[in-house]
Design a protein around this motif. Structure first.
Motif, PDB file in Angstrom:
ATOM      1  N   UNK A  38     -36.471 -20.713  31.171  1.00  0.00           N
ATOM      2  CA  UNK A  38     -35.242 -21.306  31.703  1.00  0.00           C
ATOM      3  C   UNK A  38     -35.049 -20.953  33.170  1.00  0.00           C
ATOM      4  N   UNK A  39     -35.119 -19.652  33.482  1.00  0.00           N
ATOM      5  CA  UNK A  39     -34.865 -19.242  34.860  1.00  0.00           C
ATOM      6  C   UNK A  39     -35.989 -19.728  35.759  1.00  0.00           C
ATOM      7  N   UNK A  40     -37.235 -19.703  35.250  1.00  0.00           N
ATOM      8  CA  UNK A  40     -38.361 -20.172  36.052  1.00  0.00           C
ATOM      9  C   UNK A  40     -38.168 -21.644  36.402  1.00  0.00           C
ATOM     10  N   UNK A  41     -37.734 -22.432  35.402  1.00  0.00           N
ATOM     11  CA  UNK A  41     -37.550 -23.857  35.662  1.00  0.00           C
ATOM     12  C   UNK A  41     -36.471 -24.102  36.703  1.00  0.00           C
ATOM     13  N   UNK A  42     -35.337 -23.379  36.562  1.00  0.00           N
ATOM     14  CA  UNK A  42     -34.243 -23.655  37.500  1.00  0.00           C
ATOM     15  C   UNK A  42     -34.596 -23.202  38.907  1.00  0.00           C
ATOM     16  N   UNK A  43     -35.289 -22.060  39.008  1.00  0.00           N
ATOM     17  CA  UNK A  43     -35.696 -21.588  40.330  1.00  0.00           C
ATOM     18  C   UNK A  43     -36.701 -22.558  40.953  1.00  0.00           C
ATOM     19  N   UNK A  44     -37.697 -22.964  40.144  1.00  0.00           N
ATOM     20  CA  UNK A  44     -38.742 -23.835  40.677  1.00  0.00           C
ATOM     21  C   UNK A  44     -38.185 -25.198  41.046  1.00  0.00           C
ATOM     22  N   UNK A  45     -37.303 -25.748  40.187  1.00  0.00           N
ATOM     23  CA  UNK A  45     -36.699 -27.041  40.498  1.00  0.00           C
ATOM     24  C   UNK A  45     -35.956 -26.952  41.824  1.00  0.00           C
ATOM     25  N   UNK A  46     -35.259 -25.826  42.034  1.00  0.00           N
ATOM     26  CA  UNK A  46     -34.574 -25.618  43.296  1.00  0.00           C
ATOM     27  C   UNK A  46     -35.546 -25.665  44.456  1.00  0.00           C
ATOM     28  N   UNK A  47     -36.643 -24.940  44.326  1.00  0.00           N
ATOM     29  CA  UNK A  47     -37.628 -24.902  45.409  1.00  0.00           C
ATOM     30  C   UNK A  47     -38.241 -26.276  45.657  1.00  0.00           C
ATOM     31  N   UNK A  48     -38.521 -27.002  44.552  1.00  0.00           N
ATOM     32  CA  UNK A  48     -39.109 -28.337  44.701  1.00  0.00           C
ATOM     33  C   UNK A  48     -38.154 -29.263  45.453  1.00  0.00           C
ATOM     34  N   UNK A  49     -36.858 -29.011  45.295  1.00  0.00           N
ATOM     35  CA  UNK A  49     -35.882 -29.902  45.913  1.00  0.00           C
ATOM     36  C   UNK A  49     -35.302 -29.314  47.193  1.00  0.00           C
ATOM     37  N   UNK A  50     -35.939 -28.287  47.740  1.00  0.00           N
ATOM     38  CA  UNK A  50     -35.509 -27.738  49.015  1.00  0.00           C
ATOM     39  C   UNK A  50     -34.200 -26.980  48.958  1.00  0.00           C
ATOM     40  N   UNK A  51     -33.899 -26.324  47.818  1.00  0.00           N
ATOM     41  CA  UNK A  51     -32.711 -25.467  47.750  1.00  0.00           C
ATOM     42  C   UNK A  51     -33.101 -24.159  47.057  1.00  0.00           C
ATOM     43  N   UNK A  52     -32.129 -23.251  46.877  1.00  0.00           N
ATOM     44  CA  UNK A  52     -32.481 -21.925  46.384  1.00  0.00           C
ATOM     45  C   UNK A  52     -32.569 -21.841  44.865  1.00  0.00           C
ATOM     46  N   UNK A  53     -31.785 -22.674  44.172  1.00  0.00           N
ATOM     47  CA  UNK A  53     -31.682 -22.477  42.727  1.00  0.00           C
ATOM     48  C   UNK A  53     -30.695 -21.355  42.469  1.00  0.00           C
ATOM     49  N   UNK A  54     -30.508 -20.948  41.211  1.00  0.00           N
ATOM     50  CA  UNK A  54     -29.495 -19.921  40.914  1.00  0.00           C
ATOM     51  C   UNK A  54     -29.847 -18.600  41.596  1.00  0.00           C
ATOM     52  N   UNK A  55     -28.893 -18.007  42.306  1.00  0.00           N
ATOM     53  CA  UNK A  55     -29.168 -16.724  42.962  1.00  0.00           C
ATOM     54  C   UNK A  55     -27.940 -15.826  42.990  1.00  0.00           C
ATOM     55  N   UNK A  56     -26.995 -16.020  42.067  1.00  0.00           N
ATOM     56  CA  UNK A  56     -25.776 -15.220  42.089  1.00  0.00           C
ATOM     57  C   UNK A  56     -25.787 -14.115  41.038  1.00  0.00           C
ATOM     58  N   UNK A  57     -26.257 -14.427  39.835  1.00  0.00           N
ATOM     59  CA  UNK A  57     -26.151 -13.470  38.730  1.00  0.00           C
ATOM     60  C   UNK A  57     -27.392 -12.577  38.716  1.00  0.00           C
ATOM     61  N   UNK A  58     -27.200 -11.299  38.975  1.00  0.00           N
ATOM     62  CA  UNK A  58     -28.323 -10.364  38.939  1.00  0.00           C
ATOM     63  C   UNK A  58     -29.214 -10.522  40.157  1.00  0.00           C
ATOM     64  N   UNK A  59     -30.268  -9.695  40.255  1.00  0.00           N
ATOM     65  CA  UNK A  59     -31.170  -9.803  41.397  1.00  0.00           C
ATOM     66  C   UNK A  59     -31.905 -11.139  41.388  1.00  0.00           C
ATOM     67  N   UNK A  60     -31.885 -11.863  42.477  1.00  0.00           N
ATOM     68  CA  UNK A  60     -32.506 -13.188  42.629  1.00  0.00           C
ATOM     69  C   UNK A  60     -32.027 -14.171  41.553  1.00  0.00           C
ATOM     70  N   UNK A  61     -30.874 -13.958  40.998  1.00  0.00           N
ATOM     71  CA  UNK A  61     -30.373 -14.863  39.958  1.00  0.00           C
ATOM     72  C   UNK A  61     -31.108 -14.745  38.652  1.00  0.00           C
ATOM     73  N   UNK A  62     -31.794 -13.607  38.452  1.00  0.00           N
ATOM     74  CA  UNK A  62     -32.656 -13.480  37.275  1.00  0.00           C
ATOM     75  C   UNK A  62     -31.866 -13.400  35.972  1.00  0.00           C
ATOM     76  N   UNK A  63     -30.590 -12.992  36.048  1.00  0.00           N
ATOM     77  CA  UNK A  63     -29.810 -12.850  34.815  1.00  0.00           C
ATOM     78  C   UNK A  63     -29.042 -14.130  34.467  1.00  0.00           C
ATOM     79  N   UNK A  64     -29.278 -15.205  35.237  1.00  0.00           N
ATOM     80  CA  UNK A  64     -28.567 -16.466  35.013  1.00  0.00           C
ATOM     81  C   UNK A  64     -28.708 -16.982  33.574  1.00  0.00           C
ATOM     82  N   UNK A  65     -29.937 -17.033  33.005  1.00  0.00           N
ATOM     83  CA  UNK A  65     -30.033 -17.552  31.635  1.00  0.00           C
ATOM     84  C   UNK A  65     -29.241 -16.723  30.639  1.00  0.00           C
TER      85      UNK A  65
END
Lengths: 344, 209
Positions: A38-65
């Motif tokens: 889940x987190x890999x997909x959201x981060x990667x989708x962000x990168x593919x679309x030129x944005x950061x993806x989730x980055x608020x919850x936990x370090x690098x947004x890792x606790x988002x899922x």
């Protein structure tokens, strides 16, 4: 030992306590892998679309899922007044059960000696191999179908109907794509197929089978570009429009687990499972790591395709399945059969 | 353990079969049939016929019943239960009842002949012995060998029958088309005017132009 393992035909029987431990470990591993995807997909989708993806919850947004899961599970359970009660509750359960059951046949390594007992690093090694997968795939259809039908909503119903047509269309090609591999390996057992790839991984001699299986796999897991069952631009959310909270989480979990199952099957059948190229033989405990790395490669491909390709139109989906994929898979089977008979 | 599973599956089989006949809503009747077929697959597993069990689920529960569910969910209306026509008074209802009774009687006689003929003797038997292994009874390898040696003719004849049925289905479906060409043309022309030039048409998608 008469009734303990009617499915297993491996040359030995594992003691009952090993089977119970294995069942728990497989469920736990599957459960832990889904948030990672889940987190890999959201981060990667962000990168593919030129944005950061989730980055608020936990370090690098890792606790988002984890935050998402907690949110979904603590929500109130509700259902529309037009829905059919027990089917509405049953449908997500079917989806999740079949996904976990299908996960059980993916071999993560050869048989190992653990505490003096021989243990296979897989849930079960069935003599019917891929047929087991297709059997649970067939039951998984009812999860989507009943979910859409019992919601009592037009959008859900249309999504479920699309799902029904799509699943039976692509299941045929998916099955035929594996027949070539089975001819070449001369066995249905998945561990047998892996050991038969010692010389060469099957994605080279069975390249068309590999392609067809992968494309049909995208369709079977309802992933983009074949996600017409939930097509959010046309159908709100498709079959899971009316689901919320824990039930929606079950559908979501099942979808990602299905992605992992298809990745695992592709790894096992076409990418040599736990084998490494150039005759490298690492110790046994490396096997699961190799399988997981190969699986993450295929899962990355799934995410990449989702970020790249637009959704198909419905009639394009159907004509592609029946007019391109099925003839290709049949031709692949035919050519493989001729080659196998000629060289034996 | 196997006894417990047997009784659970047997209850599933029988209640599923009863449900198909008794349930008034066609959608639930189809679902009961699915439950029946899945429980039957469990019974096959207990008999060590894992290939038959998997095929049972893939073909019947997976492919055939999907079509049933598809059709019933589209066409079957919850407000019109199936029993109405049979229960209706008048000539049609009573004839249907009579026909049903006759067919049920024929089935009972046939089953009794089968049971009294061979079924009763088999109850005391132990069945075939079982040794695990890649070529054991019920595995795909064993069934494949039988199909390509001993039962080759029956296998081929059955596959030809299926092929003929499939071709026949396509031929019959082609003969019955919905709209005739001119009527279809008239319906599609206004749609073409409304669409932007860069967009495709549905007619294009189904290979009409």
């Amino acid at each position: 030992m008469t009734a303990a393992a009617p499915l297993a035909i491996v040359g030995y029987y594992e003691p009952w306590w090993i089977q119970i431990i294995k069942a728990i470990v497989i469920f736990a591993v599957g459960l832990q892998l889904v948030p990672v995807v889940l987190i890999a997909e959201r981060k990667l989708l962000g990168r593919f679309q030129g944005r950061y993806g989730p980055n608020r919850v936990g370090p690098y947004g890792a606790l988002q899922p984890l935050a998402d899961i907690l949110k979904l599970l603590t929500k109130e359970q509700f259902r529309p007044t037009t829905s059919v009660g027990f089917l509405f509750a049953l449908a997500p359960t079917i989806s999740i059960l079949t996904a976990v059951a299908a996960f059980a046949i993916i071999p993560f390594g050869d048989t190992q000696d653990i505490f003096g007992t021989k243990v296979g690093l897989y849930g079960l090694d069935v003599s019917i191999g891929p047929l087991y997968l297709f059997a649970f795939g067939a039951v998984a259809f009812y999860g989507i179908m009943l979910g859409g039908w019992s919601s009592g909503s037009k959008y859900s119903f249309l999504g479920a109907m699309r799902g029904a047509a799509q699943l039976i269309s692509y299941e045929v090609s998916q099955g035929l794509a594996l027949v070539g591999v089975i001819f070449t390996a001369q066995t249905l057992s998945l561990t047998g197929i892996v050991t038969a790839q010692k010389g060469m991984w099957y994605f080279i001699p069975q390249f068309f089978g590999f392609l067809v299986f992968l494309v049909a796999g995208f369709a079977e897991t309802n992933r983009a570009p074949f996600d017409l069952t939930e097509a959010d631009a046309e159908l709100v959310g498709g079959y899971n429009t009316e689901f919320g909270g824990g039930r929606f989480a079950s559908y979501y979990f099942a979808e990602y687990l299905n992605v992992l199952v298809v990745s695992g099957i592709v790894t096992t059948v076409f990418l040599g499972g736990w084998l490494l190229p150039f005759g490298i033989h690492p110790p046994g405990w490396v096997d699961p790591i190799v399988v997981l790395l190969k699986m993450s490669l295929i899962t990355f491909l799934f995410i990449w395709v989702r970020a790249t390709l637009p959704r198909l139109r419905y009639d394009q989906l159907m004509s592609f399945g029946w007019k391109v994929l099925l003839p290709l898979a049949t031709l692949n089977t035919l050519v493989t059969a001729i080659v196998v008979v000629a060289t034996h | 353990m196997s006894q417990v599973i047997f009784f659970i599956a047997a209850i599933g089989v029988i209640s599923g079969a009863v449900g198909v006949v008794m349930l008034r809503n066609p959608f639930y009747a189809v679902l009961a049939l699915v439950a029946h077929l899945l429980s039957l697959a469990v019974l096959f597993l207990l008999l060590r016929a894992e290939f038959v069990a998997a095929i049972q689920v893939v073909i019947y529960a997976g492919a055939v019943m999907v079509l049933y569910v598809f059709v019933v969910a589209y066409v079957g209306d919850q407000t019109q239960p199936l029993g109405e026509r049979i229960g209706a008074p008048g000539a049609v209802g009573s004839r249907l009842r009579l026909g049903g009774l006759l067919l049920a009687g024929a089935l009972v006689v046939e089953l009794l002949i089968a049971l009294l003929g061979t079924g009763l003797q088999a109850i005391d038997g132990k069945g075939a012995g079982y040794t695990p292994g890649p070529q054991a009874f019920g595995t795909p390898a064993y069934i494949g060998k039988l199909l390509l040696t001993r039962f080759l003719l029956a296998f081929e004849v059955a596959s030809f029958l299926l092929l003929i049925a499939a071709v026949g289905g396509v031929v019959l479906a082609r003969r019955r088309h919905g709209l005739d060409e001119q009527e279809e043309e008239d319906l599609l022309v206004p749609m073409d005017l409304l669409r932007p030039g860069s967009a495709g048409t549905m007619a294009e998608g189904v290979g009409r132009r």
